[in-house]
Design an enzyme around this catalytic site. Structure first.
Site, PDB file in Angstrom:
ATOM      1  N   GLU A  36     -16.071   6.212  35.652  1.00 37.11           N
ATOM      2  CA  GLU A  36     -15.541   4.860  35.451  1.00 37.11           C
ATOM      3  C   GLU A  36     -14.153   4.707  36.068  1.00 37.11           C
ATOM      4  OE1 GLU A  36     -14.639   1.493  31.988  1.00 37.11           O
ATOM      5  OE2 GLU A  36     -14.952   3.579  31.404  1.00 37.11           O
ATOM      6  N   LYS A  81     -19.638   3.305  36.416  1.00 35.94           N
ATOM      7  CA  LYS A  81     -19.269   2.142  35.609  1.00 35.94           C
ATOM      8  C   LYS A  81     -18.089   1.475  36.301  1.00 35.94           C
ATOM      9  CE  LYS A  81     -18.128   0.495  30.974  1.00 35.94           C
ATOM     10  NZ  LYS A  81     -18.124   0.784  29.522  1.00 35.94           N
TER      11      LYS A  81
END
Length: 295
Positions: free
Chosen positions: A176, A213
């Site tokens: 992420e 992500k």
């Protein structure tokens, strides 16, 4: 669900991943949003007890197990706790929800327009515990605040370095590298970010996959090449501060990305709601997010 079944569920992407991983710094704000004031708890144990009550209520709500939530990202204390008298990961899998664990230890100070992850001093022990508890994967967050090529390259390199350690432990990493959606140069920076991710994917052995992500990109379908990449199991989107309607509208512009929302899923839930009101409110959010994840 075994690992093969969980992998298939995430790969098909028929739904979205709920982010239930608020940790120490963000927990008081999350509780206030839920209608629990600071005066209702004292100290970390009571604070985390209150947030676990909220998460347990979400997980056990009927609408959470209607098949539209395919995964959930947990904070370590949530993983260590119980839901409905069972370990949280087991309770999730019984509901058809694939469990992930947040593994980063917060953000370092900003340098070169980014915030790297703090040193992961507890990683090996946390990965070992996560495997023992039946978790499927992990999630690690860093933040990009400007289109600084050196900083973005450092963020992505760190993400893949940690991701490889996660794979070595037998888990699926969600990388992420969040791009701050308020950054003026986001469009330029997201192009740099995509190029750095592709470069690192090329260096991954063919038998390895990661999940990504990412902030919903300013340019629609910018990350379609990542969605289609054979070394990427799934690309999920964070809400990044958007409210539910905004987040869903932006996500709908990006084919193949599915949601991994926290605030956008939980924003209208309140401790004071009856079970029926709570489930109806959660169900409406889940339906909206799932619809936006089906493009």
């Amino acid at each position: 669900m075994n690992t093969e079944e969980m992998t298939a569920k995430i790969a098909k992407g028929k739904g979205f991943i709920a982010a239930l991983d608020q940790s120490g710094g963000s927990t008081p704000k999350a509780l206030r949003g839920y209608g629990v004031e600071d005066s209702e708890w004292s100290g970390d144990d009571e604070m985390f007890g209150k947030i676990h009550e909220m998460r347990s209520r979400v997980i056990t709500s009927p609408s959470f197990s209607n098949g539209k939530v395919i995964g959930a990202i947990l904070f370590e204390r949530t993983m260590d706790g119980q839901v409905d008298g069972k370990p949280t990961a087991e309770a999730l899998k019984e509901r058809g929800v694939v469990p992930f664990i947040k593994i980063d230890q917060g953000l370092a100070d900003e340098e070169n327009g980014v915030q790297l992850m703090n040193p992961l001093t507890k990683l090996d022990a946390l990965l070992e515990k996560s495997v023992a508890q039946g978790m499927f994967g992990t999630k690690e967050r860093s933040v990009i605040k400007s289109a600084n090529a050196e900083g973005i390259a450092a963020v992505v390199a760190q993400q893949f370095e940690v991701g490889n350690r996660v794979i070595d432990a037998g888990l699926m990493p969600i990388l992420e590298p969040e791009y701050d959606i308020t950054a003026d140069d986001r469009a330029e920076g997201e192009e740099i970010l995509k190029a750095e991710i592709l470069k690192n994917l090329d260096n991954l052995p063919d038998d390895r996959q990661v999940m990504l992500k990412l902030s919903i990109p300013k340019k629609a379908n910018l990350y379609k090449e990542l969605v289609d990449h054979p070394k990427v199991l799934s690309v999920v989107a964070l809400s990044g501060g958007y409210l539910t309607d905004e987040a869903c509208a932006e996500l709908e512009k990006n084919n193949g990305m599915i949601a991994s929302f926290s605030r956008a899923m939980l924003q209208d839930l309140r401790a004071q709601q009856s079970d029926e009101e709570f489930d109806a409110t959660l169900g409406n959010a889940i339906n909206s997010i799932c619809a936006a994840s089906s493009t």
